[in-house]
Design a protein around this motif. Structure first.
Motif, PDB file in Angstrom:
ATOM      1  N   ALA A 227       0.864  -1.182   0.000  1.00 33.63           N
ATOM      2  CA  ALA A 227       0.000   0.000   0.000  1.00 33.63           C
ATOM      3  C   ALA A 227       0.904   1.237   0.000  1.00 33.63           C
ATOM      4  N   LEU A 228       0.434   2.263  -0.649  1.00 36.82           N
ATOM      5  CA  LEU A 228       1.213   3.491  -0.722  1.00 36.82           C
ATOM      6  C   LEU A 228       1.156   4.218   0.618  1.00 36.82           C
ATOM      7  N   ALA A 229       2.332   4.537   1.155  1.00 38.62           N
ATOM      8  CA  ALA A 229       2.423   5.251   2.431  1.00 38.62           C
ATOM      9  C   ALA A 229       3.362   6.435   2.252  1.00 38.62           C
ATOM     10  N   SER A 230       3.282   7.388   3.160  1.00 35.22           N
ATOM     11  CA  SER A 230       4.177   8.543   3.091  1.00 35.22           C
ATOM     12  C   SER A 230       4.641   8.908   4.490  1.00 35.22           C
ATOM     13  N   LYS A 231       5.796   9.564   4.527  1.00 35.66           N
ATOM     14  CA  LYS A 231       6.317  10.024   5.808  1.00 35.66           C
ATOM     15  C   LYS A 231       7.275  11.179   5.561  1.00 35.66           C
ATOM     16  N   PHE A 232       7.543  11.920   6.628  1.00 33.88           N
ATOM     17  CA  PHE A 232       8.501  13.012   6.568  1.00 33.88           C
ATOM     18  C   PHE A 232       9.832  12.537   7.127  1.00 33.88           C
ATOM     19  N   ILE A 233      10.907  12.909   6.442  1.00 38.66           N
ATOM     20  CA  ILE A 233      12.257  12.553   6.875  1.00 38.66           C
ATOM     21  C   ILE A 233      13.018  13.843   7.102  1.00 38.66           C
TER      22      ILE A 233
END
Length: 160
Positions: free
Chosen positions: A115-121
């Motif tokens: 599943a497509l996920a996103s996060k901040f780095i």
């Protein structure tokens, strides 16, 4: 050879010769900072500096080139974390460019369930690139950062 054959050969030769013109010679002239149509390409390095309590910016290179930047609209200036680049002529602000902060990246990836996920780095250091139209009246560039839930903080001033 008949007349139509000669005409076809002549037209072919004319077409061939007209398409094979010598290319224009481009002369590279030194571009001075005082030229009214000068674009400067800047490369910066930004890094976290916990000692000073603010991020540090270092100018890596500055390259002038003849030309004029076309009118450009900034699509998105509502970043959670951003850098504001202000160009001044004497004491007057003439242009502000807002870019996404290079130390804060938003990435998307496929998780273990595909599943497509996103996060901040948050990075410790990064390079970024900037191009500005500089005139003979341009005096300085000020770079400030706007971090989420914090006030705008000046990082550096570059005299031109």
């Amino acid at each position: 050879m008949n007349f139509s054959g000669m005409l076809k050969a002549f037209l072919f030769l004319l077409l061939f010769l007209s398409s094979c013109t010598p290319s224009k010679k481009t002369e590279r002239s030194d571009v001075s900072a005082n030229s009214t149509n000068t674009i400067f390409f800047f490369v910066f390095k930004i890094s976290k500096n916990s000692v000073q309590g603010k991020n540090a910016i270092e100018l890596v290179s500055k390259t002038p080139a003849a030309g004029k930047i076309k009118k450009e609209d900034q699509d998105q200036t509502n970043f959670q974390n951003s850098l504001n680049i202000d160009l001044f002529e004497e004491d007057s602000l003439i242009k502000r460019v807002v870019i996404e902060h290079p130390l804060f990246k938003h990435v998307e990836y496929a998780d273990s369930n595909n599943a497509l996920a996103s996060k901040f780095i948050e990075l410790d250091k990064a390079d970024f690139f900037l191009r500005l139209q500089i005139t003979e009246r341009s005096t300085m560039i000020r770079i400030s950062e706007k971090l989420q839930n914090k006030n705008l903080q000046e990082l550096t001033i570059i005299k031109l």
